[in-house]
Scaffold this motif. Structure first.
Motif, PDB file in Angstrom:
ATOM      1  N   MET A   1       0.899  -1.194   0.053  1.00  0.00           N
ATOM      2  CA  MET A   1       0.021   0.129   0.080  1.00  0.00           C
ATOM      3  C   MET A   1       1.042   1.249  -0.048  1.00  0.00           C
ATOM      4  O   MET A   1       1.925   1.370   0.820  1.00  0.00           O
ATOM      5  N   ILE A   2       0.336   2.351  -0.724  1.00  0.00           N
ATOM      6  CA  ILE A   2       1.166   3.559  -0.847  1.00  0.00           C
ATOM      7  C   ILE A   2       0.738   4.531   0.377  1.00  0.00           C
ATOM      8  O   ILE A   2      -0.354   4.739   0.025  1.00  0.00           O
ATOM      9  N   ARG A   3       1.603   4.710   1.027  1.00  0.00           N
ATOM     10  CA  ARG A   3       1.543   5.845   1.909  1.00  0.00           C
ATOM     11  C   ARG A   3       2.037   7.258   1.847  1.00  0.00           C
ATOM     12  O   ARG A   3       3.206   7.151   1.363  1.00  0.00           O
ATOM     13  N   CYS A   4       1.388   8.347   1.879  1.00  0.00           N
ATOM     14  CA  CYS A   4       1.920   9.654   1.692  1.00  0.00           C
ATOM     15  C   CYS A   4       2.442  10.071   3.178  1.00  0.00           C
ATOM     16  O   CYS A   4       1.869   9.914   4.133  1.00  0.00           O
ATOM     17  N   LEU A   5       3.639  10.584   3.080  1.00  0.00           N
ATOM     18  CA  LEU A   5       4.234  11.149   4.262  1.00  0.00           C
ATOM     19  C   LEU A   5       4.116  12.525   4.671  1.00  0.00           C
ATOM     20  O   LEU A   5       4.217  13.229   3.729  1.00  0.00           O
ATOM     21  N   PHE A   6       3.736  12.784   5.815  1.00  0.00           N
ATOM     22  CA  PHE A   6       3.693  14.337   6.338  1.00  0.00           C
ATOM     23  C   PHE A   6       4.468  14.453   7.514  1.00  0.00           C
ATOM     24  O   PHE A   6       4.827  13.737   8.226  1.00  0.00           O
ATOM     25  N   PHE A   7       4.795  15.726   7.683  1.00  0.00           N
ATOM     26  CA  PHE A   7       5.833  16.161   8.471  1.00  0.00           C
ATOM     27  C   PHE A   7       5.495  17.514   9.101  1.00  0.00           C
ATOM     28  O   PHE A   7       4.624  18.527   8.358  1.00  0.00           O
ATOM     29  N   SER A   8       6.092  17.794  10.172  1.00  0.00           N
ATOM     30  CA  SER A   8       5.590  19.091  10.912  1.00  0.00           C
ATOM     31  C   SER A   8       6.649  20.215  10.518  1.00  0.00           C
ATOM     32  O   SER A   8       7.602  20.419  11.347  1.00  0.00           O
ATOM     33  N   PHE A   9       6.690  20.633   9.111  1.00  0.00           N
ATOM     34  CA  PHE A   9       7.635  21.528   8.768  1.00  0.00           C
ATOM     35  C   PHE A   9       6.896  22.889   8.224  1.00  0.00           C
ATOM     36  O   PHE A   9       5.834  22.779   7.579  1.00  0.00           O
ATOM     37  N   GLN A  41      19.076  26.576  -0.980  1.00  0.00           N
ATOM     38  CA  GLN A  41      17.617  26.955  -0.787  1.00  0.00           C
ATOM     39  C   GLN A  41      16.788  25.735  -0.323  1.00  0.00           C
ATOM     40  O   GLN A  41      16.754  24.823  -1.403  1.00  0.00           O
ATOM     41  N   LYS A  42      15.723  25.851   0.401  1.00  0.00           N
ATOM     42  CA  LYS A  42      14.850  24.795   0.672  1.00  0.00           C
ATOM     43  C   LYS A  42      13.838  24.974  -0.261  1.00  0.00           C
ATOM     44  O   LYS A  42      13.406  25.843  -0.761  1.00  0.00           O
ATOM     45  N   PHE A  43      13.392  23.804  -0.878  1.00  0.00           N
ATOM     46  CA  PHE A  43      12.091  23.850  -1.910  1.00  0.00           C
ATOM     47  C   PHE A  43      10.783  23.198  -0.974  1.00  0.00           C
ATOM     48  O   PHE A  43      10.910  22.432  -0.051  1.00  0.00           O
ATOM     49  N   SER A  44       9.652  23.550  -1.782  1.00  0.00           N
ATOM     50  CA  SER A  44       8.369  23.305  -0.953  1.00  0.00           C
ATOM     51  C   SER A  44       7.823  21.820  -0.855  1.00  0.00           C
ATOM     52  O   SER A  44       7.114  21.627   0.107  1.00  0.00           O
ATOM     53  N   GLY A  45       8.856  20.894  -1.647  1.00  0.00           N
ATOM     54  CA  GLY A  45       8.198  19.487  -1.622  1.00  0.00           C
ATOM     55  C   GLY A  45       9.061  18.899  -2.548  1.00  0.00           C
ATOM     56  O   GLY A  45       9.864  19.207  -3.359  1.00  0.00           O
ATOM     57  N   TYR A  46       8.712  17.467  -2.869  1.00  0.00           N
ATOM     58  CA  TYR A  46       9.429  16.771  -3.652  1.00  0.00           C
ATOM     59  C   TYR A  46       8.602  16.658  -5.063  1.00  0.00           C
ATOM     60  O   TYR A  46       7.466  15.914  -5.179  1.00  0.00           O
ATOM     61  N   LYS A  47       9.180  17.088  -6.126  1.00  0.00           N
ATOM     62  CA  LYS A  47       8.475  16.958  -7.463  1.00  0.00           C
ATOM     63  C   LYS A  47       9.601  16.726  -8.365  1.00  0.00           C
ATOM     64  O   LYS A  47      10.576  17.284  -8.535  1.00  0.00           O
ATOM     65  N   GLY A  48       9.142  15.597  -9.250  1.00  0.00           N
ATOM     66  CA  GLY A  48      10.127  15.255 -10.101  1.00  0.00           C
ATOM     67  C   GLY A  48      10.089  15.754 -11.556  1.00  0.00           C
ATOM     68  O   GLY A  48       9.059  16.427 -11.686  1.00  0.00           O
ATOM     69  N   ILE A  49      11.033  15.606 -12.319  1.00  0.00           N
ATOM     70  CA  ILE A  49      11.143  16.089 -13.721  1.00  0.00           C
ATOM     71  C   ILE A  49      10.314  15.162 -14.518  1.00  0.00           C
ATOM     72  O   ILE A  49      10.427  13.838 -14.628  1.00  0.00           O
ATOM     73  N   TRP A  50       9.530  15.746 -15.553  1.00  0.00           N
ATOM     74  CA  TRP A  50       8.938  14.937 -16.447  1.00  0.00           C
ATOM     75  C   TRP A  50       9.642  15.374 -17.967  1.00  0.00           C
ATOM     76  O   TRP A  50       9.938  16.377 -18.357  1.00  0.00           O
ATOM     77  N   TYR A  51       9.897  14.316 -18.796  1.00  0.00           N
ATOM     78  CA  TYR A  51      10.690  14.518 -19.836  1.00  0.00           C
ATOM     79  C   TYR A  51      10.410  13.454 -21.069  1.00  0.00           C
ATOM     80  O   TYR A  51       9.805  12.221 -20.515  1.00  0.00           O
ATOM     81  N   SER A  52      10.425  14.028 -22.211  1.00  0.00           N
ATOM     82  CA  SER A  52       9.911  12.799 -23.320  1.00  0.00           C
ATOM     83  C   SER A  52      11.149  12.869 -24.423  1.00  0.00           C
ATOM     84  O   SER A  52      11.917  14.023 -24.281  1.00  0.00           O
ATOM     85  N   GLN A 479       5.196   7.257  -0.804  1.00  0.00           N
ATOM     86  CA  GLN A 479       5.376   8.613  -1.747  1.00  0.00           C
ATOM     87  C   GLN A 479       5.754   9.868  -0.660  1.00  0.00           C
ATOM     88  O   GLN A 479       5.406   9.978   0.437  1.00  0.00           O
ATOM     89  N   LEU A 480       6.662  10.368  -1.270  1.00  0.00           N
ATOM     90  CA  LEU A 480       7.260  11.612  -0.619  1.00  0.00           C
ATOM     91  C   LEU A 480       6.481  12.766  -0.845  1.00  0.00           C
ATOM     92  O   LEU A 480       5.752  12.807  -2.134  1.00  0.00           O
ATOM     93  N   PRO A 481       6.497  13.588   0.066  1.00  0.00           N
ATOM     94  CA  PRO A 481       5.356  14.768   0.242  1.00  0.00           C
ATOM     95  C   PRO A 481       5.612  15.603  -1.032  1.00  0.00           C
ATOM     96  O   PRO A 481       6.661  16.266  -1.129  1.00  0.00           O
ATOM     97  N   VAL A 482       4.532  15.992  -1.792  1.00  0.00           N
ATOM     98  CA  VAL A 482       4.733  16.956  -2.789  1.00  0.00           C
ATOM     99  C   VAL A 482       4.762  18.332  -2.211  1.00  0.00           C
ATOM    100  O   VAL A 482       5.645  19.366  -2.507  1.00  0.00           O
ATOM    101  N   VAL A 483       4.184  18.459  -1.083  1.00  0.00           N
ATOM    102  CA  VAL A 483       4.145  19.785  -0.292  1.00  0.00           C
ATOM    103  C   VAL A 483       4.521  19.509   1.102  1.00  0.00           C
ATOM    104  O   VAL A 483       4.011  18.530   1.989  1.00  0.00           O
ATOM    105  N   MET A 484       5.444  20.009   1.524  1.00  0.00           N
ATOM    106  CA  MET A 484       6.017  19.773   2.993  1.00  0.00           C
ATOM    107  C   MET A 484       5.147  20.704   4.087  1.00  0.00           C
ATOM    108  O   MET A 484       5.227  22.088   3.947  1.00  0.00           O
ATOM    109  N   GLU A 485       4.504  19.840   5.011  1.00  0.00           N
ATOM    110  CA  GLU A 485       3.622  20.656   5.902  1.00  0.00           C
ATOM    111  C   GLU A 485       4.247  20.705   7.186  1.00  0.00           C
ATOM    112  O   GLU A 485       4.572  19.642   7.789  1.00  0.00           O
TER     113      GLU A 485
END
Length: 485
Positions: A1-9, A41-52, A479-485
Motif C-alpha cells: 500500500m502507498i502511504r503519503c508522508l507528512f511532516f511538521s515543517f 535553498q529549501k524547496f516546498s516539496g518533492y517534485k520530479g522532472i517529466w521528460y520525453s 510517496q514523498l510529500p509533494v508539499v512539506m507541511e
C-alpha cells in the motif's frame, strides 16, 4: 500500500534559482583551488522532472517519456547509505512549480527519526532534459559530492561538494581539472556519469561525445574511465571503446573489482541512428583501480577496443537480431558479475516489438550463464538487481503493465531467485491501480532495509506531475510529500 508522508515543517514557496546563483553554475576559465561555499535553498516539496524523447507520431506519442527524476540507467548512484550517521543521502532531477526547468535536488532520510529532510535546490540546470540529471558520491570523510551531468556538449557540467561532512545545507563549487597531454584543463563537460568511491579515490565511468567519422557522420558516444584522489584533480581520460557509433555502459564497484557492462551502436543504416540499433553485450573489469583491464575470464585487454568481435563480448545478440538495453550490474560475494539487461526486436514503443525480455548474464564456473526472468512492454522499463546473498537474488522492476501500457514503466513487482538466477518467481506486486507509470527504480549504495529503492512516476504519453517514492526491503511503498507541511 502507498502511504503519503507528512511532516511538521513550515514552508514558503521559493523563487526559482537563476543559473549561477551562489556561484553554483559558473566555471572559471582558469581552474583554482579556491572554494567558496553557498547555502542551498529549501524547496516546498518533492517534485520530479517529466521528460520525453523522440516523438513517434503514433498512439504512444514518444519513443520514451514519463517521470524521469532518477533516469537514466547510465547514471549512478542516486542514493548512498552511510552507517556512521544512519542516514541515506540522495539526489534526483526535480522541477519547479511550473515544471519549466530541471532542478538538481539534494536531500536525506534520517533512519533514526524516520523522517525526510526538506529537499534543497543545488542548481537550475537551464534545461528540461532529464539526461542532465545529477548523481551523488561520498568520500571517506563523509563529504557529499554532486556531479551535474550534461547531455552532449551543448551545456556545461558541474561538480559540487558539501561544505561539511554529512550535511546538505551548504555546498562548494569545485573547479575540477583533468589531465590532457600533461596539462590541466577544466573538467566541465561529461555525460552518462557513474562515479564510485573505494575509500581512497573516486573511480568514474563517463561518456564523451566526438564528431562522427563513419559513413553517416553521426556523433560517437565514447565510453571512458577517469579517477581522482581529491575530486578536484582528475587523471587523463582512459578511452575504453568507441566502436562504430559508440556505446552505452553501466558499472559498479565490489571490493577491488571495478566492472563495466556495455553494448555498441552499429553504423549500418542511414535512416536509423546507431543508438536505436544498440546491440551485443560486453563486460570489462579492473582489480587495480583502472591500471589494467581484463575480461571476465581474466584475459588482459588492450584498450581502446578495436573490433566488434573481441574478448570482452558476453553475448552476440546482433546475430540474433536483438537490441540490448542495459539495466543494472551487481556482483556475488566472490566478485563475479551479474548483468541485468532487456532485449527486444526494435526501438519503437508498442506491441510490435514484443517480447521485451528481462535477462541476466552471470559469470560463474568459468563461463557466462544466461537466464530469462520475465517480459514487460517497453524497452525503457528499468529496475534494479539486489544480490542479497549468494542464495537470494531480487529484482524490483516495472514488469507489470501500467496505466499507460507500452510506455516506459508500469506497476512494480518484486522478483526473486534462490538458485543464482537459474529461475525466477514473482513474489509480490509493490504498486497497484496507479494513476501514472512508475519508472527507474534505483538501488542505493549500501542500501538500508528501510530505503531499499527510489524512483518516480509520471504519465507515459503527456506532460504531467511526477512524484518521488521509496520502498523498504519488505515491499512497502511510500510517496514523498509533494508539499512539506
Amino acid at each position: 500500500m502507498i502511504r503519503c508522508l507528512f511532516f511538521s515543517f513550515s514552508f514558503f514557496l521559493l523563487l526559482l534559482l537563476l543559473i549561477g546563483i551562489g556561484g553554483g553554475c559558473k566555471r572559471n576559465d582558469q581552474p583554482t583551488q579556491e572554494i567558496s561555499g553557498f547555502p542551498l535553498q529549501k524547496f516546498s516539496g518533492y517534485k520530479g522532472i517529466w521528460y520525453s524523447n523522440q516523438p513517434s507520431n503514433d498512439e504512444y506519442v514518444y519513443k520514451y517519456s514519463g517521470g524521469l527524476g532518477t533516469y537514466p540507467a547510465k547514471h549512478n548512484p542516486f542514493a548512498i547509505y552511510r552507517e556512521e550517521v544512519n542516514k541515506t543521502f540522495f539526489c534526483y532531477g526535480g522541477t519547479n512549480d511550473s515544471s519549466s526547468t530541471l532542478l538538481h535536488m539534494v536531500s536525506l532520510f534520517d533512519h533514526a527519526t524516520n523522517t525526510f529532510a526538506t529537499p534543497r535546490i543545488l542548481l537550475d540546470k537551464g534545461t528540461k532534459d532529464a539526461h542532465d540529471n545529477p548523481v551523488i558520491s561520498m568520500d571517506r570523510e563523509g563529504y557529499i559530492w554532486i556531479f551535474s551531468t550534461s547531455h552532449g556538449v551543448e551545456r556545461p557540467s558541474f561538480i559540487h561538494r558539501s561544505s561539511k561532512p554529512y550535511e546538505i545545507d551548504q555546498f562548494d563549487n569545485i573547479h575540477a581539472v583533468q589531465l590532457m597531454e600533461g596539462k590541466e584543463i577544466p573538467l566541465d563537460n561529461f555525460s552518462y556519469l557513474q562515479v564510485w568511491h573505494d575509500g581512497s579515490q573516486f573511480l568514474a565511468f563517463l561518456t564523451f561525445y566526438r564528431p562522427g567519422s563513419g559513413p553517416y557522420k553521426r556523433q560517437v558516444r565514447t565510453i571512458n574511465f577517469m579517477k581522482s584522489i581529491d575530486g578536484i584533480h582528475w587523471s587523463e581520460i582512459q578511452r575504453l571503446s568507441a566502436l562504430e557509433e559508440g556505446h552505452y555502459q553501466i558499472s559498479n564497484l565490489h571490493a577491488q573489482t571495478l566492472g563495466t557492462a556495455f553494448n555498441y551502436h552499429p553504423a549500418n543504416s542511414a535512416e536509423v541512428n546507431g543508438l536505436n540499433q544498440r546491440t551485443n553485450l560486453y563486460y570489462l573489469q579492473s582489480i587495480d583501480g583502472g591500471k589494467s583491464w581484463q575480461s571476465a575470464d581474466q584475459q588482459d585487454i588492450t584498450l581502446p577496443l578495436q573490433e566488434v568481435q573481441n574478448k570482452t563480448l558476453v553475448k552476440d545478440y546482433e546475430s540474433e537480431g536483438l537490441l540490448v538495453y542495459l539495466k543494472d550490474l551487481a556482483f556475488d560475494s566472490d566478485g563475479n558479475p551479474v548483468i541485468l539487461h532487456l532485449t527486444s526486436s526494435g526501438y519503437e514503443a508498442g506491441p510490435s516489438n514484443n517480447p521485451r525480455t528481462w535477462r541476466t548474464a552471470y559469470w560463474t564456473a568459468g563461463q557466462w550463464q544466461f537466464s530469462e526472468i520475465t517480459t514487460s512492454d517497453n524497452n525503457y522499463d528499468m529496475g534494479s538487481l539486489y544480490l542479497i546473498s549468494d542464495s537470494l537474488w531480487q529484482i524490483i522492476a516495472p514488469t507489470e503493465s501500467g496505466p499507460q501500457a507500452f510506455n516506459p514503466g508500469g506497476e512494480l513487482a518484486l522478483w526473486e531467485s534462490k538458485n543464482q538466477g537459474k529461475s525466477w518467481t514473482k513474489q509480490m506486486q509493490l504498486t497497484n491501480n496507479s494513476l501514472y507509470n512508475h519508472t527507474y527504480v534505483r538501488r542505493p549504495v549500501n542500501a538500508h532495509p528501510d530505503f531499499w529503492g527510489i524512483w518516480a512516476d509520471g504519465h507515459g504519453r503527456q506532460a504531467s506531475a511526477s512524484r518521488l517514492y521509496i520502498s523498504d526491503q519488505q515491499g512497502e511503498v511510500r510517496q514523498l510529500p509533494v508539499v512539506m507541511e
